[in-house]
Write a protein that holds these residues in place. Sequence first.
Motif, PDB file in Angstrom:
ATOM      1  N   ALA A  49      -2.735  12.977  10.052  1.00 46.24           N
ATOM      2  CA  ALA A  49      -2.499  12.150  11.220  1.00 46.24           C
ATOM      3  C   ALA A  49      -1.574  12.812  12.237  1.00 46.24           C
ATOM      4  CB  ALA A  49      -1.924  10.791  10.799  1.00 46.24           C
TER       5      ALA A  49
ATOM      6  N   ALA B 175      -2.529  12.236   4.068  1.00 46.12           N
ATOM      7  CA  ALA B 175      -2.953  11.430   5.221  1.00 46.12           C
ATOM      8  C   ALA B 175      -1.937  11.529   6.359  1.00 46.12           C
ATOM      9  CB  ALA B 175      -3.136   9.966   4.807  1.00 46.12           C
ATOM     10  N   LEU B 176      -0.643  11.566   6.021  1.00 45.83           N
ATOM     11  CA  LEU B 176       0.384  11.729   7.059  1.00 45.83           C
ATOM     12  C   LEU B 176       0.239  13.076   7.744  1.00 45.83           C
ATOM     13  CD1 LEU B 176       3.511  10.292   5.203  1.00 45.83           C
ATOM     14  CD2 LEU B 176       2.240   9.230   7.074  1.00 45.83           C
TER      15      LEU B 176
ATOM     16  N   GLY C  58       0.827  -1.189   0.000  1.00 49.63           N
ATOM     17  CA  GLY C  58       0.000   0.000   0.000  1.00 49.63           C
ATOM     18  C   GLY C  58       0.861   1.238   0.000  1.00 49.63           C
ATOM     19  N   ARG C  59       0.210   2.337  -0.044  1.00 49.00           N
ATOM     20  CA  ARG C  59       0.902   3.625  -0.050  1.00 49.00           C
ATOM     21  C   ARG C  59       0.098   4.566   0.836  1.00 49.00           C
ATOM     22  NH1 ARG C  59       2.819   4.162  -5.140  1.00 49.00           N
ATOM     23  NH2 ARG C  59       4.769   3.536  -4.235  1.00 49.00           N
ATOM     24  N   ILE C  60       0.786   5.338   1.641  1.00 45.35           N
ATOM     25  CA  ILE C  60       0.139   6.316   2.500  1.00 45.35           C
ATOM     26  C   ILE C  60       0.376   7.686   1.886  1.00 45.35           C
ATOM     27  CG2 ILE C  60       0.035   7.317   4.808  1.00 45.35           C
ATOM     28  CD1 ILE C  60       1.253   4.642   5.825  1.00 45.35           C
ATOM     29  N   PRO C  61      -0.688   8.342   1.414  1.00 43.06           N
ATOM     30  CA  PRO C  61      -0.516   9.666   0.798  1.00 43.06           C
ATOM     31  C   PRO C  61      -0.004  10.687   1.818  1.00 43.06           C
ATOM     32  CG  PRO C  61      -2.699   8.766   0.329  1.00 43.06           C
ATOM     33  CD  PRO C  61      -2.070   7.886   1.361  1.00 43.06           C
TER      34      PRO C  61
END
Length: 147
Positions: free
Chosen positions: A144, A140-141, A134-137
């Motif tokens: 968070a 989103a970081l 997967g990849r965390i855009p």
Amino acid sequence: MSQNDDVSEFEEMGPVDYVVIEFPGNHMTGEGIPLLLDLVDRGVIRILDLAFIRKDADGTVTAVKIEDMDATGAREFAVFQGASSGLLDPDDLAEAAGAIAPGNSAGLIVYENSWAAPLARAWRRGGAQLVAGGRIPVQALLAATGG
């Protein structure tokens, strides 16, 4: 190339990813091209497929050929003319079109993570296989971390 040659080539490859980059207002600039070319030149990635689409305000989707771009776009993207492995098909273009807003355009890039090929080959020789990814855009970081 025979089917066995295709399988052998794939066994030597690193992981393959794709991205869909949306350009608001159908305005594709070449700003990122030098950075993309640098990644290719340094062997970090290998471009397997590159395609462009436009989604009109009424939702009509059109494939955009590099030679059909305006003079600036054609000049900036000309280096990718003919980049096609056959991995992208019309269904992929339609799926990408579903991810962009009407009135915008997008570039689709399928690329091999060449830097990871030696590691991927070693894992495959040891019987390992990738079962999830997967990849965390960045957005989103940032969300968070309150950034």
